[in-house]
Design a protein around this motif. Structure first.
Motif, mmCIF file in Angstrom:
data_model
loop_
_atom_site.group_PDB
_atom_site.id
_atom_site.type_symbol
_atom_site.label_atom_id
_atom_site.label_comp_id
_atom_site.label_asym_id
_atom_site.label_seq_id
_atom_site.Cartn_x
_atom_site.Cartn_y
_atom_site.Cartn_z
ATOM 1 N N SER A 191 0.841 -1.200 0.000
ATOM 2 C CA SER A 191 0.000 0.000 0.000
ATOM 3 C C SER A 191 0.870 1.242 0.000
ATOM 4 C CB SER A 191 -0.917 0.021 1.226
ATOM 5 O OG SER A 191 -0.157 0.218 2.403
ATOM 6 N N SER A 192 0.227 2.375 -0.203
ATOM 7 C CA SER A 192 0.944 3.650 -0.102
ATOM 8 C C SER A 192 1.451 3.843 1.324
ATOM 9 C CB SER A 192 0.025 4.810 -0.499
ATOM 10 O OG SER A 192 -1.230 4.720 0.156
ATOM 11 N N GLY A 193 0.753 3.247 2.292
ATOM 12 C CA GLY A 193 1.211 3.355 3.671
ATOM 13 C C GLY A 193 2.552 2.681 3.896
ATOM 14 N N THR A 194 2.714 1.467 3.338
ATOM 15 C CA THR A 194 3.940 0.700 3.578
ATOM 16 C C THR A 194 5.048 0.995 2.578
ATOM 17 O OG1 THR A 194 3.023 -1.138 2.263
ATOM 18 C CG2 THR A 194 2.715 -1.227 4.657
ATOM 19 N N HIS A 195 4.687 1.377 1.344
ATOM 20 C CA HIS A 195 5.701 1.483 0.293
ATOM 21 C C HIS A 195 5.873 2.886 -0.294
ATOM 22 C CE1 HIS A 195 5.687 -2.817 0.676
ATOM 23 N NE2 HIS A 195 6.699 -2.898 -0.151
ATOM 24 N N SER A 196 5.047 3.831 0.153
ATOM 25 C CA SER A 196 5.233 5.230 -0.259
ATOM 26 C C SER A 196 5.523 6.126 0.933
ATOM 27 C CB SER A 196 3.990 5.753 -0.990
ATOM 28 O OG SER A 196 3.707 5.010 -2.150
ATOM 29 N N ALA A 197 4.757 5.923 2.020
ATOM 30 C CA ALA A 197 4.848 6.817 3.174
ATOM 31 C C ALA A 197 5.781 6.320 4.272
ATOM 32 C CB ALA A 197 3.448 7.053 3.753
ATOM 33 N N ALA A 198 5.664 5.040 4.644
ATOM 34 C CA ALA A 198 6.406 4.517 5.803
ATOM 35 C C ALA A 198 7.911 4.769 5.753
ATOM 36 C CB ALA A 198 6.127 3.024 5.989
ATOM 37 N N PRO A 199 8.555 4.651 4.585
ATOM 38 C CA PRO A 199 10.003 4.912 4.568
ATOM 39 C C PRO A 199 10.386 6.313 5.037
ATOM 40 C CG PRO A 199 9.341 3.751 2.590
ATOM 41 C CD PRO A 199 8.077 4.151 3.292
ATOM 42 N N TRP A 200 9.441 7.248 4.963
ATOM 43 C CA TRP A 200 9.724 8.620 5.393
ATOM 44 C C TRP A 200 9.189 8.903 6.794
ATOM 45 C CZ3 TRP A 200 12.955 9.895 1.815
ATOM 46 C CH2 TRP A 200 12.761 9.430 0.510
ATOM 47 N N ASP A 258 13.598 -4.784 -2.373
ATOM 48 C CA ASP A 258 13.287 -6.018 -1.652
ATOM 49 C C ASP A 258 12.032 -6.730 -2.153
ATOM 50 O OD1 ASP A 258 15.494 -5.800 -0.055
ATOM 51 O OD2 ASP A 258 14.449 -4.880 1.636
ATOM 52 N N PHE A 259 11.404 -6.197 -3.211
ATOM 53 C CA PHE A 259 10.130 -6.771 -3.655
ATOM 54 C C PHE A 259 10.046 -6.872 -5.174
ATOM 55 C CE2 PHE A 259 9.495 -4.693 0.397
ATOM 56 C CZ PHE A 259 8.798 -5.648 1.123
ATOM 57 N N SER A 260 9.322 -7.884 -5.621
ATOM 58 C CA SER A 260 8.870 -7.969 -7.010
ATOM 59 C C SER A 260 7.415 -7.525 -7.002
ATOM 60 C CB SER A 260 8.990 -9.397 -7.535
ATOM 61 O OG SER A 260 10.333 -9.803 -7.631
ATOM 62 N N HIS A 261 7.172 -6.306 -7.407
ATOM 63 C CA HIS A 261 5.806 -5.784 -7.367
ATOM 64 C C HIS A 261 4.983 -6.410 -8.487
ATOM 65 C CE1 HIS A 261 6.283 -2.847 -4.150
ATOM 66 N NE2 HIS A 261 7.526 -2.720 -4.588
ATOM 67 N N VAL A 262 3.830 -6.963 -8.109
ATOM 68 C CA VAL A 262 2.994 -7.712 -9.045
ATOM 69 C C VAL A 262 2.011 -6.793 -9.763
ATOM 70 C CG1 VAL A 262 1.310 -9.577 -9.286
ATOM 71 C CG2 VAL A 262 3.227 -9.815 -7.678
ATOM 72 N N THR A 263 1.292 -5.982 -9.008
ATOM 73 C CA THR A 263 0.354 -5.027 -9.599
ATOM 74 C C THR A 263 -0.182 -4.100 -8.515
ATOM 75 O OG1 THR A 263 -1.595 -4.766 -11.041
ATOM 76 C CG2 THR A 263 -1.771 -6.387 -9.278
ATOM 77 N N VAL A 264 -0.811 -3.035 -8.949
ATOM 78 C CA VAL A 264 -1.672 -2.237 -8.083
ATOM 79 C C VAL A 264 -3.084 -2.763 -8.278
ATOM 80 C CG1 VAL A 264 -2.712 0.056 -7.787
ATOM 81 C CG2 VAL A 264 -0.239 -0.171 -7.988
ATOM 82 N N LEU A 265 -3.846 -2.816 -7.213
ATOM 83 C CA LEU A 265 -5.228 -3.300 -7.275
ATOM 84 C C LEU A 265 -6.223 -2.151 -7.342
ATOM 85 C CD1 LEU A 265 -4.930 -5.964 -4.438
ATOM 86 C CD2 LEU A 265 -5.054 -6.455 -6.904
ATOM 87 N N VAL A 266 -6.060 -1.200 -6.419
ATOM 88 C CA VAL A 266 -7.024 -0.100 -6.312
ATOM 89 C C VAL A 266 -6.310 1.203 -5.975
ATOM 90 C CG1 VAL A 266 -8.965 -1.542 -5.574
ATOM 91 C CG2 VAL A 266 -7.420 -0.578 -3.859
ATOM 92 N N GLU A 267 -6.965 2.270 -6.317
ATOM 93 C CA GLU A 267 -6.544 3.613 -5.917
ATOM 94 C C GLU A 267 -7.440 4.060 -4.767
ATOM 95 O OE1 GLU A 267 -6.481 8.175 -7.760
ATOM 96 O OE2 GLU A 267 -6.897 6.443 -9.058
ATOM 97 N N ALA A 268 -6.836 4.463 -3.672
ATOM 98 C CA ALA A 268 -7.596 4.989 -2.533
ATOM 99 C C ALA A 268 -7.855 6.474 -2.765
ATOM 100 C CB ALA A 268 -6.836 4.782 -1.234
ATOM 101 N N ASN A 269 -9.012 6.920 -2.377
ATOM 102 C CA ASN A 269 -9.432 8.279 -2.682
ATOM 103 C C ASN A 269 -9.594 9.085 -1.408
ATOM 104 O OD1 ASN A 269 -10.012 7.595 -5.592
ATOM 105 N ND2 ASN A 269 -11.348 6.165 -4.535
ATOM 106 N N TYR A 270 -9.199 10.347 -1.483
ATOM 107 C CA TYR A 270 -9.204 11.200 -0.290
ATOM 108 C C TYR A 270 -10.066 12.433 -0.513
ATOM 109 C CZ TYR A 270 -5.438 8.177 1.143
ATOM 110 O OH TYR A 270 -4.711 7.072 1.477
ATOM 111 N N TRP A 303 -2.944 3.950 -2.493
ATOM 112 C CA TRP A 303 -3.114 2.759 -3.331
ATOM 113 C C TRP A 303 -2.887 1.488 -2.525
ATOM 114 C CZ3 TRP A 303 1.327 -0.280 -3.664
ATOM 115 C CH2 TRP A 303 2.537 0.353 -3.315
ATOM 116 N N VAL A 304 -3.393 0.380 -3.056
ATOM 117 C CA VAL A 304 -3.172 -0.943 -2.477
ATOM 118 C C VAL A 304 -2.806 -1.891 -3.606
ATOM 119 C CG1 VAL A 304 -4.206 -2.874 -1.200
ATOM 120 C CG2 VAL A 304 -4.823 -0.509 -0.620
ATOM 121 N N GLY A 305 -1.808 -2.744 -3.383
ATOM 122 C CA GLY A 305 -1.361 -3.662 -4.430
ATOM 123 C C GLY A 305 -0.911 -4.999 -3.872
#
Length: 325
Positions: free
Chosen positions: A97-106, A118-130, A253-255
């Motif tokens: 998710s954006s929480g673990t792979h976009s935001a958490a590192p910062w 560290d990952f082989s990203h398979v796909t994005v599933l959904v876009e989260a809306n704010y 996002w979530v993937g």
């Protein structure tokens, strides 16, 4: 030497073809035992619900068992780290998710995984809306009125955030709209929205699932949604483009991902299956009902997307003055 080349070239081609056939056969037989899908957040969370939908549908599509294992903690870092260290054989997957792979590192100090390497990203599933929200009693009835209202309040404008992620998101909205506000931290989005309803805050950002009960109860007023098109869950809320602004620049996002080094044939098989799953009416309608926009991506697209979002979230985290904790 020429004679040796003539002798060995056919053997080399034969060996390469054999490896390719073996790899394809291995992927076609996948899975041969239960696959664990780690969700790095608690059971019942939005990410968990998505993970369980994916597990159920992958079981139908590929056969075999796909089992959800919740490993919450440290803003998703515990579960993500577990997958980063797992054997790269396709039998341990991660709901990213954006929480673990976009935001958490910062936001998380000394994070123990690299969101890209560290990952082989398979796909994005959904876009989260704010949604950018004000209380029902706010004088701002539209986004343009809110920008004028914010300018009139100057440094006295307040916003609330229930997580560092929503703090970064507000920083992105503020940068886009050219406004400034004092941030007030809360333990959760519902607490933030409760104080927005009570008039103790001027504005807040929340995802659609968290905000929807407050919107439907006419307790808060959504001014704009972060998506490029309107969302069926909140069809009357205009987009940034409709309001005269460029896209937000960061996405929720979530993937799905596997450990780095997972055989490409398996990653491709999962990607193809998830493309079909995301586009199924029974699945896409459930996502839309959750306030999420189905957003399948190819392998090349998801790799580029994760990289660009990591950089963009970092930029806004720095602008917001957020330090890893």
């Amino acid at each position: 030497m020429v004679l040796m080349n003539r002798l060995f070239k056919p053997l080399l081609h034969l060996f390469s073809a054999s490896v390719l056939v073996a790899g394809n056969a291995y992927a076609e037989a996948y899975p041969q035992r239960p696959v664990t899908i780690i969700v790095p957040f608690a059971a019942g969370s939005g990410t968990d619900i998505i993970g369980r939908i994916v597990a159920e549908e992958l079981g139908k599509k590929l056969g075999g068992s796909f089992i959800v294992d919740n490993k919450p903690g440290a803003s998703g870092a515990i579960g993500s780290s577990a997958v980063a260290r797992a054997k790269p054989d396709g039998y341990t997957l991660l709901i990213t998710s954006s929480g673990t792979h976009s935001a958490a590192p910062w936001l998380v100090n000394k994070i123990s995984y690299d969101p890209k390497a560290d990952f082989s990203h398979v796909t994005v599933l959904v876009e989260a809306n704010y949604l950018l929200l004000v209380g029902e009693t706010s004088p701002a009835k539209s986004l343009s009125e809110f920008v004028s209202y914010a300018a009139s309040k100057g440094d006295r404008l307040t916003y609330g955030y229930g997580s560092p992620t929503s703090q970064v998101l507000f920083a992105a909205f503020a940068d886009l709209l050219g406004i400034h506000a004092e941030g007030i931290p809360y333990k959760s989005q519902p607490q933030t929205l409760t104080d927005l309803v009570g008039g103790r805050l001027d504005v807040a950002v929340a995802d659609v699932p968290a905000a929807q009960p407050f919107v439907e109860g006419k307790k808060v007023r959504p001014l704009v949604i972060s998506t490029s098109t309107r969302l069926s869950a909140v069809p009357t809320v205009p987009t940034l483009a409709e309001s005269g602004y460029r896209p937000l620049g960061i996405s929720g996002w979530v993937g799905v991902a596997a450990p780095a080094g997972t055989p490409v044939e398996i990653v491709e098989r999962l990607n193809a299956a998830l493309k079909e799953i995301v586009n199924q009416e029974n699945v896409s309608s459930r996502f839309l009902g959750m306030g999420l926009k189905p957003n399948y991506m190819s392998l090349d697209a998801v790799t580029a997307f994760v990289s660009s979002q990591l950089e963009a979230w970092g930029n806004y985290a720095r602008k917001a003055g957020i330090k890893p904790e």
